[in-house]
Design an enzyme around this catalytic site. Structure first.
Site, PDB file in Angstrom:
ATOM      1  N   LYS A 167      -3.508  11.614  -2.237  1.00  0.00           N
ATOM      2  CA  LYS A 167      -3.777  10.234  -2.699  1.00  0.00           C
ATOM      3  C   LYS A 167      -3.567   9.312  -1.487  1.00  0.00           C
ATOM      4  O   LYS A 167      -2.438   8.982  -1.118  1.00  0.00           O
ATOM      5  CB  LYS A 167      -2.856   9.951  -3.875  1.00  0.00           C
ATOM      6  CG  LYS A 167      -2.432   8.553  -4.222  1.00  0.00           C
ATOM      7  CD  LYS A 167      -3.466   7.499  -4.313  1.00  0.00           C
ATOM      8  CE  LYS A 167      -2.793   6.130  -4.260  1.00  0.00           C
ATOM      9  NZ  LYS A 167      -3.385   5.256  -3.275  1.00  0.00           N
TER      10      LYS A 167
ATOM     11  N   GLU B 266       9.170   9.084   3.871  1.00  0.00           N
ATOM     12  CA  GLU B 266       9.215   8.450   5.195  1.00  0.00           C
ATOM     13  C   GLU B 266       8.890   6.982   4.985  1.00  0.00           C
ATOM     14  O   GLU B 266       7.769   6.658   4.587  1.00  0.00           O
ATOM     15  CB  GLU B 266       8.174   9.084   6.124  1.00  0.00           C
ATOM     16  CG  GLU B 266       8.500  10.491   6.553  1.00  0.00           C
ATOM     17  CD  GLU B 266       9.789  10.594   7.329  1.00  0.00           C
ATOM     18  OE1 GLU B 266      10.207   9.589   7.935  1.00  0.00           O
ATOM     19  OE2 GLU B 266      10.400  11.669   7.300  1.00  0.00           O
TER      20      GLU B 266
ATOM     21  N   GLU C 287      11.396  -5.801   7.375  1.00  0.00           N
ATOM     22  CA  GLU C 287      10.193  -5.290   8.036  1.00  0.00           C
ATOM     23  C   GLU C 287       9.048  -6.278   7.807  1.00  0.00           C
ATOM     24  O   GLU C 287       8.734  -6.617   6.668  1.00  0.00           O
ATOM     25  CB  GLU C 287       9.826  -3.932   7.427  1.00  0.00           C
ATOM     26  CG  GLU C 287       8.671  -3.282   8.135  1.00  0.00           C
ATOM     27  CD  GLU C 287       8.347  -1.901   7.584  1.00  0.00           C
ATOM     28  OE1 GLU C 287       8.285  -1.760   6.355  1.00  0.00           O
ATOM     29  OE2 GLU C 287       8.159  -0.981   8.400  1.00  0.00           O
TER      30      GLU C 287
ATOM     31  N   CYS D 218       5.051   1.936  11.777  1.00  0.00           N
ATOM     32  CA  CYS D 218       6.410   2.015  11.225  1.00  0.00           C
ATOM     33  C   CYS D 218       7.431   1.976  12.357  1.00  0.00           C
ATOM     34  O   CYS D 218       8.577   1.623  12.140  1.00  0.00           O
ATOM     35  CB  CYS D 218       6.571   3.251  10.370  1.00  0.00           C
ATOM     36  SG  CYS D 218       5.967   4.727  11.161  1.00  0.00           S
TER      37      CYS D 218
HETATM   38  P1  NDP Z   1       2.943   1.246   0.283  1.00  0.00           P
HETATM   39  O1  NDP Z   1       4.273   1.720  -0.119  1.00  0.00           O
HETATM   40  O2  NDP Z   1       2.430   0.010  -0.313  1.00  0.00           O
HETATM   41  O3  NDP Z   1       1.833   2.365  -0.036  1.00  0.00           O
HETATM   42  C1  NDP Z   1       1.901   3.668   0.476  1.00  0.00           C
HETATM   43  C2  NDP Z   1       1.109   4.590  -0.430  1.00  0.00           C
HETATM   44  O4  NDP Z   1       1.734   4.654  -1.703  1.00  0.00           O
HETATM   45  C3  NDP Z   1      -0.306   4.130  -0.693  1.00  0.00           C
HETATM   46  O5  NDP Z   1      -1.145   5.250  -0.821  1.00  0.00           O
HETATM   47  C4  NDP Z   1      -0.160   3.430  -2.035  1.00  0.00           C
HETATM   48  O6  NDP Z   1      -1.366   3.331  -2.749  1.00  0.00           O
HETATM   49  C5  NDP Z   1       0.794   4.363  -2.716  1.00  0.00           C
HETATM   50  N1  NDP Z   1       1.512   3.810  -3.848  1.00  0.00           N
HETATM   51  C6  NDP Z   1       1.761   2.509  -4.159  1.00  0.00           C
HETATM   52  N2  NDP Z   1       2.475   2.437  -5.330  1.00  0.00           N
HETATM   53  C7  NDP Z   1       2.671   3.717  -5.734  1.00  0.00           C
HETATM   54  C8  NDP Z   1       3.315   4.316  -6.862  1.00  0.00           C
HETATM   55  N3  NDP Z   1       3.913   3.588  -7.805  1.00  0.00           N
HETATM   56  N4  NDP Z   1       3.316   5.656  -6.967  1.00  0.00           N
HETATM   57  C9  NDP Z   1       2.731   6.424  -6.028  1.00  0.00           C
HETATM   58  N5  NDP Z   1       2.073   5.917  -4.960  1.00  0.00           N
HETATM   59  C10 NDP Z   1       2.059   4.584  -4.814  1.00  0.00           C
HETATM   60  O7  NDP Z   1       2.944   1.185   1.865  1.00  0.00           O
HETATM   61  P2  NDP Z   1       1.768   0.705   2.818  1.00  0.00           P
HETATM   62  O8  NDP Z   1       0.518   1.487   2.536  1.00  0.00           O
HETATM   63  O9  NDP Z   1       1.711  -0.763   2.769  1.00  0.00           O
HETATM   64  O10 NDP Z   1       2.294   1.214   4.239  1.00  0.00           O
HETATM   65  C11 NDP Z   1       3.126   0.462   5.013  1.00  0.00           C
HETATM   66  C12 NDP Z   1       4.555   0.977   4.924  1.00  0.00           C
HETATM   67  O11 NDP Z   1       4.610   2.338   5.310  1.00  0.00           O
HETATM   68  C13 NDP Z   1       5.488   0.263   5.862  1.00  0.00           C
HETATM   69  O12 NDP Z   1       6.691  -0.048   5.213  1.00  0.00           O
HETATM   70  C14 NDP Z   1       5.741   1.290   6.971  1.00  0.00           C
HETATM   71  O13 NDP Z   1       6.932   1.125   7.647  1.00  0.00           O
HETATM   72  C15 NDP Z   1       5.692   2.551   6.215  1.00  0.00           C
HETATM   73  N6  NDP Z   1       5.387   3.682   7.089  1.00  0.00           N
HETATM   74  C16 NDP Z   1       6.402   4.549   7.384  1.00  0.00           C
HETATM   75  C17 NDP Z   1       6.198   5.599   8.258  1.00  0.00           C
HETATM   76  C18 NDP Z   1       7.306   6.556   8.542  1.00  0.00           C
HETATM   77  O14 NDP Z   1       7.007   7.677   8.941  1.00  0.00           O
HETATM   78  N7  NDP Z   1       8.560   6.211   8.371  1.00  0.00           N
HETATM   79  C19 NDP Z   1       4.916   5.803   8.918  1.00  0.00           C
HETATM   80  C20 NDP Z   1       3.915   4.831   8.543  1.00  0.00           C
HETATM   81  C21 NDP Z   1       4.167   3.821   7.641  1.00  0.00           C
HETATM   82  P3  NDP Z   1      -2.262   1.988  -2.626  1.00  0.00           P
HETATM   83  O15 NDP Z   1      -2.688   1.890  -1.227  1.00  0.00           O
HETATM   84  O16 NDP Z   1      -3.380   2.288  -3.550  1.00  0.00           O
HETATM   85  O17 NDP Z   1      -1.391   0.849  -3.055  1.00  0.00           O
END
Ligand code: NDP
Length: 502
Positions: free
Chosen positions: A175, A250, A385, A284
């Site tokens: 997903k 992560e 962040e 991130c």
């Molecule tokens: P989100 O948490 O908004 O979304 C991440 C994923 O989760 C997307 O596919 C999203 O879908 C999905 N999602 C949202 N709600 C749910 C739910 N209730 N159940 C299951 N899946 C869900 O993060 P972002 O996409 O905005 O990414 C940015 C964040 O990711 C930042 O905080 C960044 O720091 C972190 N990040 C961390 C990394 C690490 O390795 N530590 C690496 C890269 C990023 P949808 O897009 O459809 O909302």
């Protein structure tokens, strides 16, 4: 040219969402629609999970070296299509083309690296404590993996999850983030072309909320591998914990670059500009804090402001662009909301701080590279962040205070120190509460052969990439074979002068 229609991939077939509903995939540099996307819901998730479960037995029994061959072929295709994938990535989420190529390359590197595990996956064979007895450990797949990914590394991060899951014999429901379905479709196409059997990898496109909850709590899912924000991660962890699923998270970061008074300031500047404004600050590992020794802060800030002013905003496809757009209008508003927050708390905008409202840039989601000064460690801009091209400079009077400030946030992903003093460098390496530490380099640039992930609220103790990835996607099985032909009681006094174990 007709707008591409992106569909789900379930049981080896490309299919519409059950509801037939769609949503739009936008170019953040122009706001143009680049694809329409299946808006999936519960029934699509059910089909994808059922398909993954059906495929599990055959796939876990498929020889791991052969699984590796499929991955190698996928890596070859990514390499051949690197430029095309990079250009699509830039159009879909905005990062400048050179960085998009880097994202694809990271996906290739991970795929090759993990393909090699098809012929390794070492366990242990150890001496047994009783005669004529064999003791060993092997890895087993966990089962069906839900791989949920963010938009900022639309090819690399999915490969970090999907490739180790597959090599260990798991099947996957993928997903991806709703902002980057196109690159997700491309990755699945590549694995399909490489010969992945049907049902082993399934793709479900659509909004995280309801669909995500349905996937995470589905009884047919054994392991959730999630990268994204800390809020979503903690929500997923809660559901997974209740259902006793394996959960690997992560999450976010509030990474810092420390510059001591003996540092090469120009070298530090290169690291700060690259780490704070690369990918428009949406990594991130982005450096959203600079912790500068008072002895160099004035010089550093002056030069940083000069460098930030010169950065050219624009479409990531233009070779002259330094900083692309942020991913969406809502992300733009969120990033920008931190400017008045900072000012209200007493910080000063030294450069940037605006959304360009005129010309070509006004059509996209651009934010000026921004440096905040007069920042105190407890201010929101120093703690939360932001995930945009904004960095906050905090002044300190030495290494002790620098480490204290570094460790004062809830996150613990990446950090770096610029110093020529080896003692300070080693103290920093030891005392930084982060999963990744750099010395005399910025906070970004991890290599896939080492573990990637963070301490504290950046995760829940797991790591991606490197050999550590194997721990997430497998369960250990310890096997004892007794070939003595009689009952031997381990961990008991065996009555033959042998030891008594616990
Ligand atoms: P989100 O948490 O908004 O979304 C991440 C994923 O989760 C997307 O596919 C999203 O879908 C999905 N999602 C949202 N709600 C749910 C739910 N209730 N159940 C299951 N899946 C869900 O993060 P972002 O996409 O905005 O990414 C940015 C964040 O990711 C930042 O905080 C960044 O720091 C972190 N990040 C961390 C990394 C690490 O390795 N530590 C690496 C890269 C990023 P949808 O897009 O459809 O909302």
């Amino acid at each position: 040219m007709a707008t591409p229609q992106l569909r789900n991939y379930i049981d080896g077939r490309w299919v519409e969402a059950a509801s037939r509903e769609t949503f739009e995939d936008l170019d953040p540099a122009t706001g143009e629609v680049i694809a329409t996307v299946a808006r999936s819901s519960g029934p699509d998730v059910d089909r994808a999970v059922e398909s993954a479960r059906r495929a599990l037995d055959a796939w876990r029994l498929y020889p791991a070296p052969k699984r590796g061959e499929i991955l190698y072929r996928a890596g070859e295709t990514m390499l051949r299509r690197k430029e095309e994938l990079a250009r699509e990535m830039t159009r879909e989420m905005g990062k400048v083309i050179a960085e998009a190529r880097g994202d694809v390359q990271e996906g290739i590197d991970m795929t090759y690296y993990i393909a090699g595990e098809g012929r390794r996956q070492f366990g242990d064979v150890v001496p047994a404590e009783l005669p004529n007895k064999w003791a060993m450990s092997t890895r087993s797949p966990v089962g069906v993996v839900a791989a949920i990914t963010p938009w900022n590394f639309p090819l690399a991060i999915p490969t970090w999850k999907i490739m180790p899951a597959l090599i260990l014999g798991n099947t996957v429901v993928f997903k991806p983030a709703s902002y980057t379905p196109l690159l997700a479709v491309r990755l699945v196409e590549i694995l399909e072309e490489a010969g992945l059997p049907k049902g082993v990898l399934n793709l479900v496109l659509g909004p995280g909320g309801d669909l995500g909850d349905h996937l995470v709590s589905h009884p047919g899912v054994d392991l959730i591998s999630f990268t994204g924000s800390s809020d979503t991660g903690s929500h997923i962890g809660e559901i997974g914990g209740r259902l006793l699923k394996r959960v690997s998270c992560e999450l976010g970061g509030k990474n810092a670059i420390v510059v001591l008074d003996d540092a090469d300031v120009d070298l530090a500047l290169d690291g700060i500009v690259w780490s704070a404004f690369g990918t428009s600050g949406q990594r991130c590992t982005a450096a959203s804090r600079v912790i500068a020794h008072k002895g160099v802060a004035g010089d550093l800030i002056g030069k940083l402001v000069g460098r930030a002013k010169k950065l050219r905003l624009g479409s990531g496809l233009e070779p002259t662009t330094d900083v692309g757009p942020v991913v969406s209008s809502s992300q733009l508003e969120r990033v920008h909301s931190y400017i008045p927050i900072a000012e209200k708390e007493g910080a000063t905008v030294a450069v940037g701080g605006h959304i360009p409202r005129e010309g070509a840039l006004a059509k996209g989601f651009f934010h000026e590279p921004t440096v905040l000064v007069d920042v105190k460690p407890n201010m929101r801009v120093a703690q939360e962040e932001i995930f945009g091209p904004v960095t906050a400079v905090i002044e300190v009077s030495g290494i002790d205070e620098a480490i204290k400030v570094l460790n004062s946030t809830k996150y613990g992903l990446s950090c770096s120190i610029y110093t020529r003093n080896v003692n300070n460098a080693f103290r920093f390496m030891r005392d930084a509460e982060t999963g990744i530490v750099y010395v005399n380099a910025g906070t970004i640039g991890a290599e896939i052969q080492l573990p990637f992930g963070g301490m504290k609220a950046t995760g829940n103790g797991h790591r991606e990439a490197g050999r550590a990835a194997l721990e997430v996607y497998s369960e250990w099985k310890s096997i004892y074979v007794d070939y003595s032909g009689k009952l031997q009681r381990a961990q008991m006094d065996n009555g033959e002068g042998g030891k008594t174990a616990l």
